[in-house]
Design an enzyme around this catalytic site. Structure first.
Site, PDB file in Angstrom:
ATOM      1  N   LYS A 570      -2.934 122.690  87.072  1.00 25.38           N
ATOM      2  CA  LYS A 570      -3.735 122.470  88.285  1.00 25.38           C
ATOM      3  C   LYS A 570      -3.965 123.836  88.891  1.00 25.38           C
ATOM      4  O   LYS A 570      -3.373 124.819  88.457  1.00 25.38           O
ATOM      5  CB  LYS A 570      -2.991 121.558  89.265  1.00 25.38           C
ATOM      6  CG  LYS A 570      -1.546 121.983  89.533  1.00 25.38           C
ATOM      7  CD  LYS A 570      -0.831 121.042  90.485  1.00 25.38           C
ATOM      8  CE  LYS A 570      -0.293 119.789  89.843  1.00 25.38           C
ATOM      9  NZ  LYS A 570      -0.835 118.560  90.388  1.00 25.38           N
ATOM     10  N   ARG A 571      -4.844 123.907  89.909  1.00 25.03           N
ATOM     11  CA  ARG A 571      -5.021 125.187  90.574  1.00 25.03           C
ATOM     12  C   ARG A 571      -3.686 125.705  91.095  1.00 25.03           C
ATOM     13  O   ARG A 571      -2.789 124.927  91.436  1.00 25.03           O
ATOM     14  CB  ARG A 571      -6.011 125.034  91.740  1.00 25.03           C
ATOM     15  CG  ARG A 571      -7.435 124.885  91.285  1.00 25.03           C
ATOM     16  CD  ARG A 571      -7.921 126.106  90.528  1.00 25.03           C
ATOM     17  NE  ARG A 571      -8.122 127.205  91.427  1.00 25.03           N
ATOM     18  CZ  ARG A 571      -9.313 127.701  91.751  1.00 25.03           C
ATOM     19  NH1 ARG A 571     -10.417 127.195  91.218  1.00 25.03           N
ATOM     20  NH2 ARG A 571      -9.415 128.717  92.585  1.00 25.03           N
ATOM     21  N   LYS A 576       1.140 123.289  96.077  1.00 27.80           N
ATOM     22  CA  LYS A 576       1.394 122.561  94.826  1.00 27.80           C
ATOM     23  C   LYS A 576       2.730 122.963  94.198  1.00 27.80           C
ATOM     24  O   LYS A 576       3.204 122.327  93.268  1.00 27.80           O
ATOM     25  CB  LYS A 576       0.235 122.780  93.848  1.00 27.80           C
ATOM     26  CG  LYS A 576      -1.106 122.210  94.344  1.00 27.80           C
ATOM     27  CD  LYS A 576      -2.242 122.496  93.360  1.00 27.80           C
ATOM     28  CE  LYS A 576      -3.623 122.174  93.911  1.00 27.80           C
ATOM     29  NZ  LYS A 576      -3.957 120.736  93.868  1.00 27.80           N
ATOM     30  N   THR A 678      -5.480 113.975  90.663  1.00 29.53           N
ATOM     31  CA  THR A 678      -6.067 113.118  89.637  1.00 29.53           C
ATOM     32  C   THR A 678      -5.458 113.460  88.276  1.00 29.53           C
ATOM     33  O   THR A 678      -5.437 112.614  87.383  1.00 29.53           O
ATOM     34  CB  THR A 678      -7.599 113.284  89.579  1.00 29.53           C
ATOM     35  OG1 THR A 678      -7.910 114.679  89.622  1.00 29.53           O
ATOM     36  CG2 THR A 678      -8.271 112.591  90.742  1.00 29.53           C
TER      37      THR A 678
END
Ligand code: 6GP
Length: 837
Positions: A570-571, A576, A678
């Site tokens: 993911k980024r 995160k 997602t």
């Protein structure tokens, strides 16, 4: 071994569609005929000189022809039905490669592979020739792409409107462990999937001033906008196929061109550069995608991009409406425009301007049409992502829109005042204009006021929107709010990316799951079938071998396919918490060094993701991951039991290799920060187990798959808030958790930054000074949960059962379900299926 070409470039195939199916042999020979025709008549080469890229392009044109044939019928059907359309406005569409997806959706994949093999061509190799259109940053852009797939699969009339960036998201290189950005020249070999439509060009104005005037023969005053600059928008259409349907929708991407490309006066005066200067300035607008994920960009060019594509799209929507209807009074009955976050929110003011200034509507009527037409989806709770534009900049670029926004605000606040007579603070919070300091236009407020529907992208996210970010709007208009939990397309994210598993599933329960993902539930009946579980596990193992080969080719690291593949893709963003993951890796490493004899469950920890070029902390995390990888992977005492891999240039194509080969899915954001996620859904669909916090859609995934089949840890949203309220003290965790202390001390010792002892100080500072993302607070729980993961993985049969249950119970997260919910509850659109041939 190809046939002779003929002059029929279009071959009468009826592959994958309804109608008379051709026998296999005829199909193969027709595919080969189409290929050679395209090679000769599109590429202008024969077999002697054609290279792999020529074959790819020829093949792409074969598929494109099939799509265009369907598109032509779709356009006719929609026009005749005078159906209501969805217009999905998004600054980003992260579509991924088109060829494989086109073949899958047309039902031609296997036949094509066979037909190509028959003349010595390898489909996989040709698929790899396609440049990925990276016209998005991450979650928001990829969601838009999944939505387009589902819209078409559900036969809903839709156009996705966006920007045809000449340079997409940068190519990420890793040099000495650091991220280095290179331009993404995705168009340099041409793009067979787009069709430029100069006949649908539109003119867009910028700058200048406004003036009041009287129309001829009219007593009323009108306002007109005298622009300083005109830019032309040229639509580029990409056909969007659905699965098992003859409908084909459009992605319409705008390219900016100069109004007056060539200044003859300047040229005649000898100013050769000046003669084309305007062309360069105009074309800059769609030159490059801003590489920021969830961070606001205060740059003028970004506002130009937003206005440009929204204004182009609205003119196009109006053209289409007036083609089928006599006036714009009923626009909202035939058009639902969805704002994908605030990037297109200027559309609210632009539609008002068009209706009032260009089509002479009264304010009240125009406002009603506007509100009924727009819906707004919020995609982030990050405060720094809420777009605000300085009033000065706004007025300079869009003087008429600023006037309109002031008028909207004036009327809106008057309404609010009636309802809350003595509440100036509330007025200030709701205002479209932020006062105090530099005055700024609040795009989220504009989107809320101008839309009839506002939604979040997961249940928790929507609750937090109501309670926090958009609380005042929720109190004003509770009925506008709803939740639409995100989904993913099972076509790309299982059928296409994991063909082995897809086949096993279809052999076991039939293939209805492809368009009805809830049918995966039927897999539960096979849980006790040992042969099925073995087949399941064997497929995961094969996928891991494929990924191991890919990793070796990409970064030269040898990984053990029998180890647990623990993946975070993911980024790179602090919330995160890739940092927490790498701290866990260091902790595992410390244990191996301290107690070399201890039993460990071997792991391969894989990272992928881009950091925004201006986001120093994220880039430093990339460096730390690579530095830790260097040490761990080369320490003989580790003996291959732990490997760390950072895969450069994470993108959709790479994601398609990673999800099928993953055992463990890292979804470890600070609770209350990730709107949905997602990737979490893609992992579970491919039978990976999740280690995660109660954040975003994790909450609902855990509800669906069952708490026993999900590794939960960490503070809840409420606990995070409570912790911060009393004052979070990261030192406490450092002082009381010896393993955490040792982990930070090892970083501080310079082990991972030889010759640069201070390199990672900013990371240590952030952790120990304020730890805004609660890494220190969640660390112990995370490590403990990871131990539980390892023990579970040792019981391979148990793990496989859990994996099967994850896949079986993930049906809710099909984008088909999400889109059906939007269609029914927000857009009020109905399917318009194209009749079979
Ligand atoms: C992302 C959210 O971070 C992610 O949680 C969500 O799944 C995704 O949107 C799709 O809804 N947000 C963005 O990418 C973004 O740029 C402004 O938000």
């Amino acid at each position: 071994r190809l046939p002779e070409s003929n002059t029929e470039t279009e071959v009468p195939l009826s592959l994958g569609s309804a109608g008379v199916a051709l026998d296999a042999e005829t199909q193969v020979s027709q595919i080969q005929q189409a290929l050679v025709n395209n090679l000769h008549w599109v590429q202008g080469k024969d077999e002697q000189f054609a290279n792999a890229h020529d074959y790819y392009t020829a093949l792409a044109h074969s598929v494109r022809n099939q799509l265009l044939k369907k598109r032509i019928r779709t356009a006719k059907t929609y026009a005749e039905a005078k159906a209501k359309n969805v217009y999905y406005l998004s600054a980003e569409f992260l579509m991924g490669r088109q060829l494989g997806n086109g073949l899958i959706n047309l039902g031609m994949y296997d036949t094509m592979r066979h037909a190509l093999a028959d003349c010595g061509l390898d489909l996989d190799e040709l698929l790899e020739r396609e440049a990925e259109p990276g016209l998005g940053n991450g979650g928001l852009g990829r969601l838009a792409a999944c939505f387009m797939d589902s819209l078409t699969t559900l036969n809903l009339p839709a156009i996705g409107y966006g920007i045809r960036y000449e340079f997409g998201i940068f190519t990420q290189l890793i040099r000495q462990g650091h991220q280095v950005e290179a331009p993404d020249k995705w168009l340099s070999y041409g793009n067979p999937w787009e069709i430029a439509r100069p006949d649908y060009r539109v003119e867009i104005k910028f700058g200048g001033h406004t003036e009041v005037y009287k129309k001829d023969g009219d007593d009323d005053y009108q306002v007109r906008w005298i622009q300083a600059q005109t830019v032309i928008g040229i639509p580029h259409d990409v056909p969007v196929p659905g699965y098992g349907t003859d409908n084909v929708n459009l992605l319409r991407l705008w390219k900016a061109e100069a109004g007056e490309a060539f200044d003859l006066d300047a040229f005649n005066a000898g100013d050769y550069f000046g003669a084309v200067a305007n062309k360069m300035i105009s074309e800059n607008i769609t030159k490059v995608l801003y590489p920021n994920d969830e961070t606001r960009q205060g740059k003028e060019l970004r506002l130009q991009q937003q206005y440009f594509f929204v204004a182009c799209s609205l003119q196009d929507i109006i053209r289409l409406h007036l083609r089928d209807h006599s006036n714009l009074g009923n626009l909202a009955e035939f058009s639902a425009i969805q704002l994908n976050d605030t990037h297109p929110a200027i559309g609210v003011a632009e539609l008002m301007r068009l209706l009032i200034d260009e089509y002479s509507f009264e304010w009240a009527a125009a406002w009603q049409i506007t509100q009924r037409t727009f819906g707004y989806t919020n995609h982030t709770l990050m405060p720094e992502a809420l777009e605000k534009w300085s009033v000065d900049l706004f007025g300079k670029l869009l003087p008429r829109h600023l006037e309109i926004i002031y008028e909207i605000n004036h009327r809106f606040l008057a309404q609010v005042k009636l309802r809350y007579p003595n509440d100036p603070d509330r007025l200030e919070r709701l205002s479209l204009i932020e006062e105090g300091g530099e005055r700024r236009v609040r795009m989220a407020n504009l989107a809320c006021v101008g839309s009839h529907a506002i939604n979040g992208v997961a249940a928790l996210h929507t609750e937090l929107l109501k309670q926090e970010v958009l609380q005042d709007f929720y109190e004003l208009w509770p009925d506008k709010f709803s939740n639409k939990t995100n989904g993913i397309t099972p076509r790309r994210w299982l059928l296409q990316c994991n063909p082995r598993l897809a086949q096993l599933i279809s052999e076991t329960i039939g293939d209805s799951w492809i368009t009805n993902l809830d049918d995966l539930k039927q897999l539960e009946a096979h849980l006790d079938d040992e042969a099925f579980r073995h087949a399941w596990q064997a497929i995961k193992q094969e996928n891991k071998w494929s990924l191991a080969r890919y990793i070796h080719d990409a970064v030269g690291i040898e990984v053990n396919p029998d180890s647990m593949f623990d993946v975070q893709i993911k980024r790179i963003h602090e919330y995160k918490r890739q940092l927490m993951n790498v701290l866990h890796v260091i902790t595992l490493y410390n244990r191996m060094v301290q107690n070399p004899g201890d039993h460990v469950v071997p792991r391969t920890v894989i990272f992928g993701g881009k950091a925004a070029p201006g986001y120093a902390m994220a880039k430093l995390v990339v460096k730390l991951i690579n530095a830790v990888a260097d040490v761990v992977n080369n320490d003989p005492s580790v003996n291959g039991r732990l490997k760390v891999v950072f895969l450069p240039n994470y993108n959709v194509s790479q994601a398609q290799r990673l999800f099928p080969a993953s055992d463990l899915s890292e979804q470890i954001s600070t609770a209350g920060m990730e709107a949905s996620g997602t990737g979490n859904m893609k992992f579970a669909l491919n039978g990976a187990l999740t280690i995660g916090t109660l954040d975003g859609a994790n909450v609902e995934i855990r509800e669906e798959v069952g708490a026993d089949n999900f590794f939960l840890f960490g503070l809840t949203t409420e606990q995070v808030a409570a912790c911060k309220a009393v004052g979070h003290n990261p030192w406490y965790y450092y002082d009381t958790n010896p393993e955490l202390k040792r982990t930070l001390d090892v970083i501080a010792s310079g082990l991972f930054s030889p010759g640069e002892p201070d390199l990672f100080l900013p990371i240590l500072d952030s952790l120990l000074v304020d730890d805004p993302y609660m890494v220190m607070a969640d660390f112990a729980a995370y490590v403990q949960c990871q131990e539980h993961v390892s023990r579970t993985y040792e019981d391979r049969d148990r793990w496989v059962r859990m994996a099967i249950l994850n896949t079986a119970r993930i049906g809710k997260f099909s984008a088909d379900r999400t889109i059906a919910d939007y269609a029914r509850e927000i857009w009020k659109v109905k399917a318009v299926p194209v009749a079979g041939e």
